[in-house]
Design a protein around this motif. Structure first.
Motif, PDB file in Angstrom:
ATOM      1  N   GLU A  21      45.375  29.986  85.957  1.00  0.00           N
ATOM      2  CA  GLU A  21      46.448  29.037  85.666  1.00  0.00           C
ATOM      3  C   GLU A  21      46.028  28.051  84.579  1.00  0.00           C
ATOM      4  OE1 GLU A  21      49.076  25.612  87.935  1.00  0.00           O
ATOM      5  OE2 GLU A  21      48.107  27.161  89.129  1.00  0.00           O
ATOM      6  N   SER A  22      44.788  27.584  84.642  1.00  0.00           N
ATOM      7  CA  SER A  22      44.345  26.627  83.624  1.00  0.00           C
ATOM      8  C   SER A  22      44.254  27.282  82.239  1.00  0.00           C
ATOM      9  CB  SER A  22      43.012  25.986  84.004  1.00  0.00           C
ATOM     10  OG  SER A  22      41.986  26.953  84.076  1.00  0.00           O
ATOM     11  N   GLU A  23      43.856  28.552  82.174  1.00  0.00           N
ATOM     12  CA  GLU A  23      43.805  29.250  80.888  1.00  0.00           C
ATOM     13  C   GLU A  23      45.212  29.455  80.319  1.00  0.00           C
ATOM     14  OE1 GLU A  23      39.901  32.125  81.119  1.00  0.00           O
ATOM     15  OE2 GLU A  23      41.608  32.635  82.421  1.00  0.00           O
ATOM     16  N   ILE A  24      46.170  29.750  81.185  1.00  0.00           N
ATOM     17  CA  ILE A  24      47.549  29.963  80.745  1.00  0.00           C
ATOM     18  C   ILE A  24      48.166  28.662  80.232  1.00  0.00           C
ATOM     19  CG2 ILE A  24      49.874  30.559  81.549  1.00  0.00           C
ATOM     20  CD1 ILE A  24      48.547  32.558  83.489  1.00  0.00           C
ATOM     21  N   ASN A  25      47.778  27.549  80.837  1.00  0.00           N
ATOM     22  CA  ASN A  25      48.373  26.256  80.489  1.00  0.00           C
ATOM     23  C   ASN A  25      47.564  25.449  79.479  1.00  0.00           C
ATOM     24  OD1 ASN A  25      50.874  25.990  82.149  1.00  0.00           O
ATOM     25  ND2 ASN A  25      49.415  26.531  83.747  1.00  0.00           N
ATOM     26  N   GLU A  26      46.404  25.944  79.077  1.00  0.00           N
ATOM     27  CA  GLU A  26      45.556  25.213  78.128  1.00  0.00           C
ATOM     28  C   GLU A  26      46.261  25.067  76.779  1.00  0.00           C
ATOM     29  OE1 GLU A  26      41.413  25.967  75.702  1.00  0.00           O
ATOM     30  OE2 GLU A  26      41.606  26.819  77.711  1.00  0.00           O
ATOM     31  N   ASN A  27      46.238  23.861  76.236  1.00  0.00           N
ATOM     32  CA  ASN A  27      46.805  23.631  74.909  1.00  0.00           C
ATOM     33  C   ASN A  27      45.911  24.308  73.884  1.00  0.00           C
ATOM     34  OD1 ASN A  27      47.710  22.714  72.429  1.00  0.00           O
ATOM     35  ND2 ASN A  27      48.210  20.670  73.202  1.00  0.00           N
TER      36      ASN A  27
END
Length: 170
Positions: A21-27
């Motif tokens: 999830e953090s990789e998908i949402n990383e700017n």
């Protein structure tokens, strides 16, 4: 184009399923910041256009069937923060596009103009066939950005050429 569009979206979502999830949402500095932002924008663009297209003919029942989908107000609306919900929505929209173009649209539909208002309320009247081409061109443009974002983190989404979907002639 609808089948190509569906295939490419499926390949992108399959590749992204490996990410956290953090990789998908990383700017990542993309036009819509993150992978998730780009995926949302692709769906937003489709929903805006398909809602307009649904008014072009009473035959477009598959597009009217998308009435339960969110109604974006602007091109940067973030409709889904959950990847699985976004993927399900994408699949529903892609199925509707395929059904619409294979079973409900007629060639004559594409030669008639479509009057619509953009997200700022500006009224336009344009060639419907060209607008449908724009729908697919918009998808291709932003999937190219998505492909670059994924390539930068060593994820290959597979064959992206439309040529793969064009049958051989006899």
């Amino acid at each position: 184009m609808s089948e190509y569009n569906q295939r490419m979206n499926s390949q992108c979502y399959q590749a992204i399923a490996e990410l956290t999830e953090s990789e998908i949402n990383e700017n990542r500095g993309a036009f819509f910041n993150s992978i998730m932002g780009t995926l949302n924008h692709l769906l937003v663009g489709d929903l805006i256009w398909l809602n307009r297209f649904a008014t072009h003919s009473i035959k477009y029942q598959s597009l009217l069937g998308l009435a339960d989908m969110p109604k974006p107000k602007s091109l940067d609306d973030f409709l889904f923060s959950d990847y699985l919900l976004l993927r399900a929505a994408r699949e529903k929209v892609d199925c509707a596009i395929c059904h619409w173009l294979k079973n409900e649209a007629n060639e004559s539909d594409f030669n008639a103009p479509l009057a619509y208002s953009n997200t700022q309320g500006v009224v336009s009247k344009r060639d419907f066939g060209e607008l449908v081409s724009h729908l697919f061109n918009h998808q291709t443009h932003h999937r190219g950005q998505l492909s670059t974002l994924l390539s930068q983190i060593n994820i290959d989404i597979g064959v992206t050429d439309y040529l793969f979907d064009i049958p051989e002639s006899n």
